[in-house]
Design an enzyme around this catalytic site. Structure first.
Site, PDB file in Angstrom:
ATOM      1  CG  LEU A   1      -2.084  -1.004   1.156  1.00  0.00           C
ATOM      2  CD1 LEU A   1      -2.754  -1.119   2.521  1.00  0.00           C
ATOM      3  CD2 LEU A   1      -3.101  -0.607   0.092  1.00  0.00           C
ATOM      4  CE1 TYR A   2       3.742   6.398   3.149  1.00  0.00           C
ATOM      5  CE2 TYR A   2       5.854   5.253   3.097  1.00  0.00           C
ATOM      6  CZ  TYR A   2       5.127   6.416   3.240  1.00  0.00           C
ATOM      7  OH  TYR A   2       5.769   7.607   3.457  1.00  0.00           O
ATOM      8  N   GLY A   3       4.471   1.585   0.020  1.00  0.00           N
ATOM      9  CA  GLY A   3       5.649   1.591  -0.834  1.00  0.00           C
ATOM     10  C   GLY A   3       5.324   1.719  -2.305  1.00  0.00           C
TER      11      GLY A   3
ATOM     12  CE  LYS B   1       4.364   8.879   0.437  1.00  0.00           C
ATOM     13  NZ  LYS B   1       4.333  10.356   0.399  1.00  0.00           N
TER      14      LYS B   1
END
Length: 267
Positions: A156-158, A161
């Site tokens: 989700l985050y990696g 981004k």
């Protein structure tokens, strides 16, 4: 220090890195529009910073933010794309209790993509015409460490981004010789902000203030012409002259230092 009155938009400015960057810009003379969906957090920012409540997941927010900055300052010189959503918003102990790829729901993926990738891309798109008209502007986007983009449990985050940084690399190439620049700034490790949740001893984390020296250099006259670079705040040595610190802490944006460009058909 800016040589004339300049203006900046800082997203995710109610707390953490966004807050300290907004204050730092205001302290050196920038007019700052501080954007966040946390209205209460924005209310605690010192004057003359101008708070503006908006959620970057809302497609209508981009033009609203842009117009608010123009109404306040008459121009937009700097955009700091800092707003983001972290995985601790789903699971506070996610660093220990990993969110596996197959556990991610479509709604979760869409939310993270909207805030961490689509938001900064579309806000940049909204302010760019006003920068290009004046042949002047600085776009600084906060992504994350390359290791975080590929580590286990960080779809989700990696990955969201990573999508944002890839887009900024494309934009940097498109902006060549335009007078408008785009660069990436990352802290370089786990930073003491609300985004990280239960990530261990906060006294041992990086401080949000480490973002200020490279940011202030990136928006200064000294950094005119610097485009398509990635800077790691934790590697910025404040004992050195800023140009030397930038050389030490900088690298090509995204993965260009290891990229093998595709074979193109001969014309």
């Amino acid at each position: 220090m800016p040589q004339e009155q300049t203006s900046a938009i800082v997203t995710g400015a109610a707390s953490g890195m966004g807050r300290v960057m907004a204050i730092a810009l205001a302290e050196v003379g920038f007019g700052v529009l501080a954007v966040d969906r946390d209205e209460a957090g924005l209310s605690g920012l010192p004057a003359p910073i101008r708070p503006f409540t908006a959620d970057l997941a809302d497609p209508a927010s981009f033009e609203r933010i842009t117009q608010a900055a123009l109404d306040a300052f008459g121009q937009i010189d700097v955009l700091v794309n800092n707003a983001g959503i972290g995985q601790a918003s789903l699971r506070a102990d996610q660093r220990r209790n990993t969110i596996r790829f197959w556990e991610v729901t479509p709604d979760q993926w869409q939310r993270f993509l909207a805030v961490n990738a689509t938001g900064p891309i579309m806000l940049t798109r909204a302010v760019l015409p006003h920068m290009l008209k004046r042949n002047r502007g600085r776009i600084v986007t906060v992504t994350t460490s390359l290791g975080t983009m590929v580590r286990e449990g960080y779809l989700l985050y990696g990955s969201s981004k990573a999508a944002c940084e890839s887009a900024m690399a494309t934009l940097a190439a498109d902006l060549k010789d335009s007078g408008v620049s785009v660069n990436i700034l990352v802290p370089g490790g786990v930073t003491d902000t609300p985004l990280v949740g239960q990530a261990g001893d906060r006294s041992k984390m990086l401080r949000p203030e480490i973002m200020n020296p490279p940011l202030l250099w990136l928006v200064s006259d000294q950094a005119a012409g610097v485009n398509g670079r990635r800077f790691i705040a934790a590697d910025w040595d404040t004992r050195l002259p800023a140009s030397e610190a930038a050389a030490k802490a900088g690298a090509p944006i995204a993965w260009l230092s290891i990229a093998r460009m595709p074979i193109e058909p001969k014309s």
